[in-house]
Design a protein around this motif. Structure first.
Motif, PDB file in Angstrom:
ATOM      1  N   ARG A  97     -17.965  11.299  -0.169  1.00  0.00           N
ATOM      2  CA  ARG A  97     -17.594  11.634  -1.548  1.00  0.00           C
ATOM      3  C   ARG A  97     -16.240  12.336  -1.615  1.00  0.00           C
ATOM      4  N   ASN A  98     -16.058  13.339  -0.736  1.00  0.00           N
ATOM      5  CA  ASN A  98     -14.826  14.128  -0.731  1.00  0.00           C
ATOM      6  C   ASN A  98     -14.032  13.761   0.517  1.00  0.00           C
ATOM      7  N   VAL A  99     -13.055  12.843   0.357  1.00  0.00           N
ATOM      8  CA  VAL A  99     -12.357  12.309   1.531  1.00  0.00           C
ATOM      9  C   VAL A  99     -11.279  13.265   2.016  1.00  0.00           C
ATOM     10  N   CYS A 100     -10.938  13.123   3.300  1.00  0.00           N
ATOM     11  CA  CYS A 100      -9.861  13.914   3.913  1.00  0.00           C
ATOM     12  C   CYS A 100      -8.519  13.457   3.349  1.00  0.00           C
ATOM     13  N   LYS A 101      -7.700  14.395   2.932  1.00  0.00           N
ATOM     14  CA  LYS A 101      -6.406  14.050   2.345  1.00  0.00           C
ATOM     15  C   LYS A 101      -5.415  13.540   3.389  1.00  0.00           C
ATOM     16  N   THR A 102      -5.574  13.973   4.618  1.00  0.00           N
ATOM     17  CA  THR A 102      -4.624  13.557   5.663  1.00  0.00           C
ATOM     18  C   THR A 102      -4.774  12.082   5.997  1.00  0.00           C
ATOM     19  N   CYS A 103      -6.011  11.654   6.217  1.00  0.00           N
ATOM     20  CA  CYS A 103      -6.239  10.257   6.611  1.00  0.00           C
ATOM     21  C   CYS A 103      -6.792   9.414   5.472  1.00  0.00           C
ATOM     22  N   LYS A 104      -7.021  10.032   4.291  1.00  0.00           N
ATOM     23  CA  LYS A 104      -7.528   9.340   3.103  1.00  0.00           C
ATOM     24  C   LYS A 104      -8.868   8.651   3.368  1.00  0.00           C
ATOM     25  N   GLY A 105      -9.686   9.307   4.152  1.00  0.00           N
ATOM     26  CA  GLY A 105     -11.032   8.811   4.387  1.00  0.00           C
ATOM     27  C   GLY A 105     -11.164   7.815   5.514  1.00  0.00           C
ATOM     28  N   GLU A 106     -10.048   7.437   6.134  1.00  0.00           N
ATOM     29  CA  GLU A 106     -10.106   6.442   7.205  1.00  0.00           C
ATOM     30  C   GLU A 106     -10.543   7.032   8.540  1.00  0.00           C
ATOM     31  N   GLY A 107     -10.353   8.317   8.729  1.00  0.00           N
ATOM     32  CA  GLY A 107     -10.719   8.948   9.992  1.00  0.00           C
ATOM     33  C   GLY A 107      -9.667   8.791  11.076  1.00  0.00           C
ATOM     34  N   MET A 108      -8.586   8.058  10.775  1.00  0.00           N
ATOM     35  CA  MET A 108      -7.529   7.825  11.756  1.00  0.00           C
ATOM     36  C   MET A 108      -6.165   7.926  11.079  1.00  0.00           C
ATOM     37  N   VAL A 109      -5.181   8.350  11.845  1.00  0.00           N
ATOM     38  CA  VAL A 109      -3.793   8.413  11.378  1.00  0.00           C
ATOM     39  C   VAL A 109      -2.897   7.818  12.452  1.00  0.00           C
ATOM     40  N   ALA A 110      -1.802   7.209  12.040  1.00  0.00           N
ATOM     41  CA  ALA A 110      -0.875   6.584  12.980  1.00  0.00           C
ATOM     42  C   ALA A 110       0.064   7.638  13.563  1.00  0.00           C
ATOM     43  N   LYS A 111       0.077   7.741  14.886  1.00  0.00           N
ATOM     44  CA  LYS A 111       0.986   8.667  15.552  1.00  0.00           C
ATOM     45  C   LYS A 111       1.100   8.288  17.018  1.00  0.00           C
ATOM     46  N   PRO A 112       2.278   8.556  17.616  1.00  0.00           N
ATOM     47  CA  PRO A 112       2.437   8.242  19.045  1.00  0.00           C
ATOM     48  C   PRO A 112       1.719   9.284  19.903  1.00  0.00           C
TER      49      PRO A 112
END
Length: 386
Positions: free
Chosen positions: A197-212
């Protein structure tokens, strides 16, 4: 419409095995399935006929009765009797679940949660010395990584995933069409079984972020171009708490101007002067060792990366000398290959008048010596014939 022979319906011979019956049933059932032939009453009739034939022939007892007495032997307890409807449904449910579960012949997507994340592939270039004696490198991987703010859950801090009301946490929804039950991933939760219901703002609910990120990889001694290493757990992160996939590092070994590599053997070419080849000499040849002899590993050979090879008098251009144990270490650790030295005799192209005169005198002397040798051989042959 009169009944056709069950073997004819499935297109198999009377001695067909259970596997052959099963494959034939899959083929015919999919061919005539009502969902693929909407509005076609003949296809529906053929579909029922196929199911009836398979239910009889897949049952050993019924098949024996049918083979011996034909349709008459099945009267009163035939495949369409009410008591057997559960068996019909069971057969079809098992088969169509298998066909539509991702490994089927028509490639439909599966309905199970992935057991781990996807694999990643990167390429890493190594120098010849690094590939020969092994090294440890940090490989940079550009790929989605687990979000640090939510720990990969996709939810904001303090929130918890809720059970999906559409699939009740199973991640799958089933729909009955006739006798067949079709199962597919839940569209509401994308097959996860939970919603946020309340998604993470960093990953927008995907659980993953792109980074090296950097992965330390140990490259074994003796590795070569075209080979690859597998680093477990360093691939794509999986959804939720599913383990990450693997990282595959593909090897590309740089060319070294001093050598040509042939498996565990190294080939090098050394230029020898005309006089050295004629009189014999000790020549320095490049070699490869675990110690770095220059900043870029491709500069002039130093004392650490050279060997002395003695060439005998009269060495011809193209002569080959093999130095065992001076090549590339074997991957299994059982010694090293060979260093193969190919001699290339350099013939002078710019001559002074004095050099030309000396060469002409040398040529004359060599001719005299050759004639004397030929005369001696002739005398020995005459003496031997007497």
């Amino acid at each position: 419409m009169s009944k056709r022979c069950y073997y004819e319906v499935l297109g198999v011979s009377k001695d067909a095995s259970a596997d052959e019956l099963r494959r034939a049933y899959k083929k015919e059932a999919l061919k005539h399935h009502p969902d693929r032939n909407q509005g076609n009453p003949r296809a529906e009739a053929l579909f029922k006929e196929v199911n009836e034939a398979y239910q009889v022939l897949s049952d050993e007892q019924k098949r024996r009765i049918y083979d011996q007495f034909g349709f008459a032997g099945l009267e009163g307890g035939g495949p369409a009797s009410p008591g057997d409807m559960g068996d019909v449904f069971s057969h079809m449910q098992d088969l169509f679940t298998e066909m539509f579960s991702g490994g089927g012949p028509f490639g439909f997507g599966g309905n199970r949660q992935p057991r781990r994340g996807g694999d990643l592939r990167v390429q890493q270039r190594l120098t010849l010395r690094e590939a020969a004696f092994g090294c440890k490198r940090e490989v940079v991987v550009h790929a989605p990584s687990r979000c640090d703010d939510c720990g990969g859950s996709g939810g904001a801090a303090g929130s918890k995933p809720e059970t999906c009301s559409g699939c009740r946490g199973t991640g799958q929804v089933s729909t009955a069409r006739g006798f067949v039950m079709f199962t597919a991933p839940c569209a509401r939760c994308q097959g996860r079984g939970q919603v946020i219901r309340n998604v993470c703002k960093t990953c927008k609910g995907e659980g993953m972020v792109a980074k090296p990120r950097k992965v330390t990889v140990n490259f074994p001694a003796g590795i070569d171009s075209g080979q690859r290493l597998r680093v477990q757990g360093q691939g794509m992160p999986g959804p939720g708490n599913v383990p990450a996939g693997d990282l595959y590092v593909e090897i590309d070994v740089e060319d070294d101007p001093r050598f040509e590599r042939d498996g565990t053997d190294l080939v090098t070419r050394v230029n020898v002067g005309f006089v050295e080849a004629a009189l014999g000499a000790d020549v320095m040849v490049p070699s490869i060792g675990p110690e770095t002899d220059s900043a870029d590993d491709t500069g002039p050979a130093s004392a650490k990366s050279t060997l002395t090879v003695t060439i005998p008098a009269g060495t011809q251009s193209g002569a080959v000398f093999t130095l065992k144990g001076q090549g590339i270490p074997r991957l299994d650790g059982r010694g090293r290959g060979c260093l193969i030295v190919v001699v290339q005799v350099q013939v002078p192209t710019a001559l002074t008048a004095r050099a030309r005169e000396l060469l002409e005198l040398l040529d004359e002397e060599l001719r005299v010596g050759a004639d004397a040798d030929a005369e001696g051989v002739s005398r020995r042959r005459v003496a031997a014939s007497k």
